[in-house]
Design a protein around this motif. Structure first.
Motif, mmCIF file in Angstrom:
data_model
loop_
_atom_site.group_PDB
_atom_site.id
_atom_site.type_symbol
_atom_site.label_atom_id
_atom_site.label_comp_id
_atom_site.label_asym_id
_atom_site.label_seq_id
_atom_site.Cartn_x
_atom_site.Cartn_y
_atom_site.Cartn_z
ATOM 1 N N ASP A 106 0.822 -1.363 -0.063
ATOM 2 C CA ASP A 106 -0.087 0.027 0.012
ATOM 3 C C ASP A 106 0.879 1.419 -0.055
ATOM 4 O OD1 ASP A 106 -2.201 1.491 0.152
ATOM 5 O OD2 ASP A 106 -2.980 0.863 2.020
ATOM 6 N N TRP A 107 1.879 1.244 0.827
ATOM 7 C CA TRP A 107 2.837 2.391 0.862
ATOM 8 C C TRP A 107 3.747 2.535 -0.357
ATOM 9 C CZ3 TRP A 107 1.826 6.446 3.928
ATOM 10 C CH2 TRP A 107 1.059 6.363 4.861
ATOM 11 N N ALA A 114 -3.681 2.269 -6.333
ATOM 12 C CA ALA A 114 -3.673 2.659 -4.851
ATOM 13 C C ALA A 114 -5.027 2.601 -4.461
ATOM 14 C CB ALA A 114 -3.217 4.287 -4.934
ATOM 15 N N LEU A 115 -6.119 2.872 -5.082
ATOM 16 C CA LEU A 115 -7.472 2.796 -4.831
ATOM 17 C C LEU A 115 -7.877 1.521 -4.385
ATOM 18 C CD1 LEU A 115 -9.353 5.351 -7.005
ATOM 19 C CD2 LEU A 115 -8.718 5.541 -4.879
ATOM 20 N N THR A 116 -7.487 0.523 -5.082
ATOM 21 C CA THR A 116 -7.678 -1.001 -4.850
ATOM 22 C C THR A 116 -6.998 -1.332 -3.725
ATOM 23 O OG1 THR A 116 -7.689 -1.172 -7.415
ATOM 24 C CG2 THR A 116 -7.194 -3.155 -6.010
ATOM 25 N N HIS A 117 -5.947 -0.681 -3.407
ATOM 26 C CA HIS A 117 -4.757 -1.079 -2.141
ATOM 27 C C HIS A 117 -5.598 -0.612 -0.928
ATOM 28 C CE1 HIS A 117 -1.729 -3.014 -4.874
ATOM 29 N NE2 HIS A 117 -1.469 -3.405 -3.750
ATOM 30 N N SER A 118 -6.684 0.177 -0.914
ATOM 31 C CA SER A 118 -7.075 1.123 -0.010
ATOM 32 C C SER A 118 -8.343 -0.001 0.505
ATOM 33 C CB SER A 118 -7.624 2.321 -0.106
ATOM 34 O OG SER A 118 -8.934 2.416 -0.910
ATOM 35 N N ALA A 143 1.932 4.126 -2.950
ATOM 36 C CA ALA A 143 1.787 5.548 -2.751
ATOM 37 C C ALA A 143 3.002 6.068 -2.873
ATOM 38 C CB ALA A 143 1.059 5.664 -1.233
ATOM 39 N N PHE A 187 -2.646 4.984 -9.602
ATOM 40 C CA PHE A 187 -3.532 5.664 -8.986
ATOM 41 C C PHE A 187 -4.802 4.567 -8.759
ATOM 42 C CE2 PHE A 187 -7.349 8.199 -8.547
ATOM 43 C CZ PHE A 187 -7.091 8.992 -7.336
ATOM 44 N N ILE A 188 -5.219 3.885 -9.947
ATOM 45 C CA ILE A 188 -6.482 2.898 -9.683
ATOM 46 C C ILE A 188 -5.647 1.692 -8.625
ATOM 47 C CG2 ILE A 188 -7.636 1.048 -10.892
ATOM 48 C CD1 ILE A 188 -7.586 3.037 -13.427
ATOM 49 N N LEU A 236 3.594 6.744 -6.725
ATOM 50 C CA LEU A 236 2.899 7.594 -6.987
ATOM 51 C C LEU A 236 3.405 9.464 -6.956
ATOM 52 C CD1 LEU A 236 -0.993 6.777 -6.466
ATOM 53 C CD2 LEU A 236 0.170 7.236 -8.821
ATOM 54 N N VAL A 237 4.177 9.468 -5.808
ATOM 55 C CA VAL A 237 4.441 10.555 -5.520
ATOM 56 C C VAL A 237 5.670 10.829 -6.435
ATOM 57 C CG1 VAL A 237 5.939 11.945 -3.729
ATOM 58 C CG2 VAL A 237 3.829 10.673 -3.026
#
Lengths: 141, 436
Positions: free
Chosen positions: A49-50, A99-103, A53, A96-97, A56-57
């Motif tokens: 997850d991190w 990241a949402l999936t990992h949330s 993220a 990005f998708i 993405l940064v």
């Protein structure tokens, strides 16, 4: 200016550092997802997850730099190709998708998270590769 | 982090456009369970707080409501003492530390729906000396507690469930302040404390306390190691402090009550999120000793939750169905049995304090409902008892603990407006209900 070494076409070290984020972080996320997918050890998923993220940064900064270098006229020592820019855009959207999936919680992330991580890692490799290659596009002036 | 806030905002905008979720009838012992549904964006709809002004919550005909205490420091549960004094537990635990990027974003969004007042970590005592319904005297009975929540009065003593322990205060009738620091009965599981509230009730004979210990996650996303001693109701011996698991698999048993006459322990349970607007129904249930109610492996009986790995089919098969669904995402935090003095149709049943939803586009809850009983079991759909907490999409209050005064009053703690409400009859009750 004349005694400067011939660096024309080489990317700025800072650009290389920023662009350097996306492949290792995406790969780390992919490996963590892979471990979680069959060990069910939740810490792997936290790592993934991190890492997503983080990529993405780095990817966002690299994308901004690349787009500016491709659109703003000027004395750029290095101008990444439009293909590199395009790959970065696709990478950013997919990640990005991801990241949402990992949330999502626990195994709700799977298998989509792992599949997206594989795609994002390949895109990161290609985008970084092309982004750092010498390009003759921007050196004329 | 903005890269994750933006889509949430966009999602919020699109949600507003699509209107409310369908709200199938999810009341009773056999609620309709839709398919699991969870898009890329979790549904988050927070009702922003606003004040009551001169307004009050709405009550049924024949009742009135008064604010008997305001400007409290996050009132959660209340306790009626033998002389009619009311104790109010005030407090709030520190949020569990964020573990994932999501926790930062979700934390910021959810914070918008709660009070900005700091928790009191204390017990306030309210007194109405002349019985006119105005609680003119108020004091601090005890302070320096640790997020107190569950309260019980048994064996002539006051028991308080902090977020990490059960403690006892000695009590003399009419006392307005504790005579000293409390005695610890037992520690409670408190590592991480994702669900920190420790609801409590006592057995009719005063021998045991029952404490609800919520899970440490929504659905195991902190790992199963964090779920040791969680999602259970403990039975604690008041004399020795020895405890055992009374029932398990109850995700967040955030309100407990002891049924009059039968002595059965009842729980109001907050079920899991992020499976859709109409999953999983929150419920009230009589707690069967030794029973397993499903969390995390299954919900509402033998419906396996695919998010939990490794799966345990034997646990899914062993899952007991709860008694009565009150509907998904309503967040029941209060539970109290009625008394005949409240009159029909509220003479026999339970009051449920519904704190209100966040994981749903069409907001639900934000009321105290009444579930009628017959023969000691739920019989009929919930009806509004105290409502009007939402106005124009904003929240004026959020009900938590509910306590019934056998003289014919219902006391409701409101942790958003930091008020204690008291509902009483304006007329004498109609003919007494038929004997059960």
């Amino acid at each position: 200016m004349s005694d400067r070494p011939a660096v024309e076409g080489h990317s700025s070290p800072l650009y290389a550092i920023i662009l350097g984020f996306i492949f290792p972080l995406s790969l780390g996320a992919l490996l963590s997802d892979w471990r979680y997918s069959f060990t069910y050890e939740i810490q792997w998923l936290n790592f993934a997850d991190w890492l997503v993220a983080g990529s993405l940064v780095g990817g966002g900064l690299a994308l901004a730099w690349t787009l500016v270098a491709n659109t703003v006229r000027g004395r750029w020592r290095h101008r990444p190709s439009s293909l590199a820019a395009l790959l970065l855009v696709i990478f950013f959207v997919i990640q990005f998708i991801n990241a949402l999936t990992h949330s999502k919680d626990a195994y709700a992330t799977m298998p989509a998270g792992l599949i997206l991580s594989i795609i994002a890692t390949l895109l990161a490799l290609a985008a970084a590769w092309l982004g750092l290659r010498s390009s003759t596009k921007g050196v004329a002036q | 982090m903005t890269f994750r806030v933006l889509p949430l905002l966009l999602a919020g905008a699109s949600m507003a456009a699509c209107g409310s979720d369908p709200s199938p009838d999810q009341y009773g012992p056999n609620p309709q369970l839709p398919e699991i549904q969870r898009g890329l964006f979790p549904s988050m709809k927070i009702s922003k707080p606003t004040g009551w002004g001169d307004d009050k919550p709405m009550v049924p005909a024949g009742f009135k409501v008064d604010a008997i205490a305001t400007d409290l420091k996050i009132p959660r549960q209340t306790l009626l003492l033998p002389n009619g004094d009311i104790l109010v537990a005030e407090g709030k635990a520190k949020a569990a530390p964020p573990l994932r990027p999501k926790d930062f974003i979700g934390g910021i969004i959810k914070k918008q729906g709660v009070t900005s007042v700091k928790g009191g970590d204390r017990l306030t005592i309210l007194r109405d000396s002349d019985g006119d319904g105005i609680y003119e005297a108020r004091g601090v009975f005890a302070d320096r507690l640790n997020a107190p929540y569950g309260l019980a009065f048994v064996n002539g003593a006051i028991y308080v469930a902090n977020q990490d322990s059960v403690v006892r205060f000695a009590y003399q009738d009419g006392q307005t302040a504790a005579s000293g620091p409390p005695v610890k009965i037992t520690d409670l599981p408190s590592v991480i404390n994702h669900h920190w509230t420790k609801a409590m009730t006592a057995s009719a004979d005063g021998r045991f306390l029952f404490v609800g210990i919520g899970s440490n996650s929504n659905i195991t996303e902190r790992g199963m190691m964090a779920e040791q001693d969680r999602a259970v109701v403990w039975q604690i011996d008041t004399q020795t402090g020895m405890q055992k698991v009374y029932a398990s698999g109850l995700r967040n048993p955030s309100a407990l009550a002891t049924q009059p006459f039968t002595g059965t322990i009842w729980a109001a349970v907050n079920e899991r999120d992020e499976l859709g607007p109409n999953l999983v129904p929150d419920y009230i249930t009589s707690v069967r000793p030794g029973a397993f109610y499903g969390w995390p492996y299954a919900y509402w009986g033998r419906n396996a939750d695919p998010r939990v790995r490794p799966q345990k089919p034997e646990k899914v098969a062993a899952t007991v169905r709860p008694d009565y669904s009150i509907g998904s995402h309503r967040a029941p935090l209060g539970l109290a049995f009625s008394v005949p003095a409240l009159g029909a149709p509220f003479a026999d049943g339970v009051f449920v304090g519904e704190h209100g939803s966040w994981n749903r586009n069409g907001v639900v809850g934000y009321r105290v409902s009444f579930v009628p009983f017959r023969g000691g079991r739920p019989a009929g759909n919930p009806i509004d008892f105290l409502s009007g907490f939402l106005k124009d999409g904003k929240a004026r209050g959020r009900p938590v603990g509910v306590t019934v005064d056998p003289r014919g009053a219902v006391i409701v703690a409101d942790d958003l407006s930091n008020t204690v409400w008291r509902v009483t009859r304006t007329a004498t009750p109609p003919a007494a209900p038929p004997a059960r």
